[in-house]
Write a protein that holds these residues in place. Structure first.
Motif, PDB file in Angstrom:
ATOM      1  N   ASP A   1      -2.784 -41.842 -19.267  1.00 57.13           N
ATOM      2  CA  ASP A   1      -1.858 -41.794 -19.929  1.00 57.13           C
ATOM      3  C   ASP A   1      -0.787 -41.424 -18.560  1.00 57.13           C
ATOM      4  O   ASP A   1       0.544 -42.024 -19.197  1.00 57.13           O
ATOM      5  N   TYR A   2      -1.156 -40.973 -17.939  1.00 52.90           N
ATOM      6  CA  TYR A   2       0.056 -40.431 -16.805  1.00 52.90           C
ATOM      7  C   TYR A   2      -0.136 -40.714 -15.257  1.00 52.90           C
ATOM      8  O   TYR A   2      -1.146 -40.132 -15.116  1.00 52.90           O
ATOM      9  N   ALA A   3       0.638 -41.206 -14.720  1.00 48.85           N
ATOM     10  CA  ALA A   3       0.416 -40.898 -13.026  1.00 48.85           C
ATOM     11  C   ALA A   3       1.633 -40.504 -12.237  1.00 48.85           C
ATOM     12  O   ALA A   3       2.970 -40.620 -12.368  1.00 48.85           O
ATOM     13  N   SER A   4       1.631 -39.491 -11.752  1.00 47.99           N
ATOM     14  CA  SER A   4       3.032 -39.107 -10.845  1.00 47.99           C
ATOM     15  C   SER A   4       3.376 -39.608  -9.749  1.00 47.99           C
ATOM     16  O   SER A   4       2.952 -40.926  -9.143  1.00 47.99           O
ATOM     17  N   PRO A   5       4.318 -39.585 -10.335  1.00 43.00           N
ATOM     18  CA  PRO A   5       5.171 -41.002  -8.599  1.00 43.00           C
ATOM     19  C   PRO A   5       5.445 -40.388  -7.691  1.00 43.00           C
ATOM     20  O   PRO A   5       5.919 -41.550  -7.144  1.00 43.00           O
ATOM     21  N   THR A   6       4.483 -39.380  -7.365  1.00 37.27           N
ATOM     22  CA  THR A   6       5.047 -39.120  -5.906  1.00 37.27           C
ATOM     23  C   THR A   6       3.433 -38.089  -5.663  1.00 37.27           C
ATOM     24  O   THR A   6       3.404 -37.449  -6.763  1.00 37.27           O
ATOM     25  N   VAL A   7       3.390 -37.670  -3.839  1.00 37.17           N
ATOM     26  CA  VAL A   7       2.193 -37.643  -3.453  1.00 37.17           C
ATOM     27  C   VAL A   7       2.703 -36.408  -3.294  1.00 37.17           C
ATOM     28  O   VAL A   7       4.021 -36.116  -2.771  1.00 37.17           O
ATOM     29  N   ASP A   8       2.056 -35.101  -3.212  1.00 35.30           N
ATOM     30  CA  ASP A   8       1.834 -33.868  -2.792  1.00 35.30           C
ATOM     31  C   ASP A   8       1.961 -34.045  -1.615  1.00 35.30           C
ATOM     32  O   ASP A   8       0.264 -34.169  -0.769  1.00 35.30           O
ATOM     33  N   SER A   9       2.968 -33.966  -0.486  1.00 37.15           N
ATOM     34  CA  SER A   9       2.983 -33.477   0.662  1.00 37.15           C
ATOM     35  C   SER A   9       2.150 -32.427   1.395  1.00 37.15           C
ATOM     36  O   SER A   9       1.570 -31.882   2.431  1.00 37.15           O
ATOM     37  N   SER A  10       2.109 -31.311   0.473  1.00 45.00           N
ATOM     38  CA  SER A  10       0.839 -30.531   0.440  1.00 45.00           C
ATOM     39  C   SER A  10      -0.614 -30.388   0.802  1.00 45.00           C
ATOM     40  O   SER A  10      -1.405 -29.845   1.724  1.00 45.00           O
ATOM     41  N   THR A  11      -0.993 -31.587   0.031  1.00 46.12           N
ATOM     42  CA  THR A  11      -2.603 -31.485  -0.253  1.00 46.12           C
ATOM     43  C   THR A  11      -2.567 -33.125   0.113  1.00 46.12           C
ATOM     44  O   THR A  11      -3.646 -32.855  -0.083  1.00 46.12           O
ATOM     45  N   GLY A  12      -1.707 -34.140  -0.065  1.00 43.51           N
ATOM     46  CA  GLY A  12      -2.232 -35.364   0.298  1.00 43.51           C
ATOM     47  C   GLY A  12      -2.648 -36.387  -1.035  1.00 43.51           C
ATOM     48  O   GLY A  12      -3.075 -36.900  -0.508  1.00 43.51           O
ATOM     49  N   THR A  13      -1.779 -35.440  -2.224  1.00 42.64           N
ATOM     50  CA  THR A  13      -3.075 -36.685  -3.543  1.00 42.64           C
ATOM     51  C   THR A  13      -1.872 -36.473  -4.252  1.00 42.64           C
ATOM     52  O   THR A  13      -0.684 -36.075  -4.153  1.00 42.64           O
ATOM     53  N   LEU A  14      -1.967 -37.233  -5.076  1.00 46.57           N
ATOM     54  CA  LEU A  14      -1.746 -37.742  -5.982  1.00 46.57           C
ATOM     55  C   LEU A  14      -2.382 -37.577  -7.460  1.00 46.57           C
ATOM     56  O   LEU A  14      -3.408 -37.838  -7.980  1.00 46.57           O
ATOM     57  N   THR A  15      -1.195 -36.196  -8.724  1.00 43.50           N
ATOM     58  CA  THR A  15      -1.841 -36.498  -9.936  1.00 43.50           C
ATOM     59  C   THR A  15      -1.726 -37.303 -10.799  1.00 43.50           C
ATOM     60  O   THR A  15      -0.906 -38.260 -11.471  1.00 43.50           O
ATOM     61  N   ALA A  16      -3.029 -37.703 -11.411  1.00 45.52           N
ATOM     62  CA  ALA A  16      -3.218 -38.775 -12.734  1.00 45.52           C
ATOM     63  C   ALA A  16      -3.222 -37.900 -13.634  1.00 45.52           C
ATOM     64  O   ALA A  16      -4.833 -36.778 -13.878  1.00 45.52           O
ATOM     65  N   ARG A  17      -3.834 -38.403 -14.704  1.00 44.23           N
ATOM     66  CA  ARG A  17      -4.014 -37.878 -16.542  1.00 44.23           C
ATOM     67  C   ARG A  17      -4.578 -38.727 -17.202  1.00 44.23           C
ATOM     68  O   ARG A  17      -3.620 -39.821 -17.300  1.00 44.23           O
ATOM     69  N   ALA A  18      -5.497 -38.676 -18.042  1.00 47.98           N
ATOM     70  CA  ALA A  18      -5.908 -39.123 -18.314  1.00 47.98           C
ATOM     71  C   ALA A  18      -5.845 -38.541 -20.274  1.00 47.98           C
ATOM     72  O   ALA A  18      -6.136 -37.405 -20.244  1.00 47.98           O
ATOM     73  N   ILE A  19      -6.246 -39.396 -21.130  1.00 48.13           N
ATOM     74  CA  ILE A  19      -6.644 -38.731 -22.275  1.00 48.13           C
ATOM     75  C   ILE A  19      -7.680 -39.831 -23.286  1.00 48.13           C
ATOM     76  O   ILE A  19      -7.851 -41.030 -23.183  1.00 48.13           O
TER      77      ILE A  19
END
Length: 379
Positions: A261-279
């Motif tokens: 449903d959504y994916a963050s446009p940026t990578v979190d520099s503190s964790t090195g991860t990108l947040t994605a979301r499903a519905i």
């Protein structure tokens, strides 16, 4: 008869000679025979098409969740639901004392009627003066005054109408309704409580169906997925059609299916991860907001993958390995790179070849560098 002393000496010597002769005879007949090599079960890796998955741990969250707040001050007259009810959008949940607000509506309506009457009078006066000016019976100043009175009456009417609408709006706020279909939590106030003098939360409503699942993707996975997206020429709309499989902690496999449903446009520099979301749909409310779930997303398809039983993999400080029977039936330890789990089989990306004899049973009897007696497993 011989000398008794001599006979006693011979009787003591004879058993010793017999025992020595017996030991000598045993040494000539027995030799050390090494034990046979231990039996182990071996099997060649299974070769077939496999879908690679990205696996992660996710959290569920409500698509909609809102605190029900008293928007006007007053005493609570009634609570119109039972704690935990599933309600429809627009259902009345709380009623705040309405009489004062009904009176304010009537007062505003009366003021509006007075202003309308004044406007009617002002318009008639303006029309009369406008008819007299051409005849010379009224001055231009008198006409201007009549025009000003009419316009002022019109503005007053607009203000009175707005006041009536505000009074009606406040009256409508005395009924706290559900903003969407959902489950309502236990009430936080009682009948007779005075609410609204400051923001007062009466309860919370949560929409359980559909439900969001958020999860994080490592930077390395992001790069790999982006490369695959470019290779396949996928568009952002195509990405939203990608299936996401969900499994609860107590469930086998991934029985629940949704889509990205959504994916963050940026990578979190503190964790090195990108947040994605499903519905995904949740009609039976199997998942509740705040749960931890298992997530997997198909990424690529490998047509000729090698798989071995997951139980055949060992682990040490150097990483994961397999025991393989090599030349002369000698055990070898192979460091491997592994991929996704497909049922009870684990995909091996590097470290074994199609014809290798992988030990799948009897691992404790197999020691690297020593011989074994391999028995081929039944397919």
């Amino acid at each position: 008869m011989g000398d008794p002393h001599t006979i006693r000496k011979i009787s003591r010597i004879t058993p010793s000679l017999v025992a020595f002769a017996a030991l000598a005879a045993c040494g000539e007949q027995n030799s050390y025979v090494p034990p046979p090599p231990p039996k182990v079960t071996v099997a060649a890796p299974v070769e077939r098409a496999v879908v690679n998955y990205l696996e992660a741990t996710g959290n569920t969250a409500a698509v909609n969740s809102a605190d029900l707040v008293a928007r006007v001050p007053g005493f609570v007259e009634s609570i119109d639901y039972k704690d935990g009810d599933l309600v429809k959008k627009g259902a009345v949940l709380f009623t705040i004392e309405q009489k004062p607000y009904q009176l304010k509506v009537e007062q505003a309506k009366a003021s509006e009627a007075i202003v309308r009457a004044n406007l009617t009078k002002a318009e008639a006066e303006y029309k009369r003066q406008a008819d007299l000016v051409p005849l010379g019976s009224a001055s231009k100043a008198t006409l201007d005054n009549a025009l000003g009175g009419r316009d002022n009456a019109r503005a007053s009417l607009d203000q009175a109408v707005a006041s009536s609408k505000l009074a009606e709006n406040d009256l409508s706020y005395t009924r706290v309704t559900a903003p969407f279909d959902g489950l309502v939590t236990a009430r936080k106030i009682s009948i007779g409580s005075f609410v609204g003098s400051s923001p007062t939360v009466l309860a919370t409503i949560v929409q359980p169906d559909p439900i969001y699942v958020s999860f994080n993707i490592s930077e390395q996975d992001v790069l790999r997925i982006r490369a695959e997206i470019r290779r396949r020429g996928m568009t952002p709309d195509d990405l939203k059609k990608v299936t996401v499989e969900i499994g609860l902690q107590t469930e086998a496999g991934y029985p629940h299916h949704g889509h990205l449903d959504y994916a963050s446009p940026t990578v979190d520099s503190s964790t090195g991860t990108l947040t994605a979301r499903a519905i995904l749909d949740n009609p039976a409310r199997v998942m509740l907001p705040g749960m931890f779930v298992r997530v997997r997303v198909p990424t690529t398809r490998q047509e000729k993958a090698l798989l071995v039983p997951d139980t055949a993999l060992g682990n040490d400080q150097g990483g994961r390995y397999l025991l393989v029977v090599g030349k002369d039936n000698v055990v070898e330890q192979r460091k491997v790179e592994f991929g996704a789990l497909d049922g009870i089989l684990r995909m091996i990306e590097k470290g074994v070849a199609p014809g290798d004899r992988v030990i799948v049973n009897g691992l404790l009897r197999a020691i690297p560098g020593q011989k074994v007696d391999p028995q081929t497993a039944t397919p």
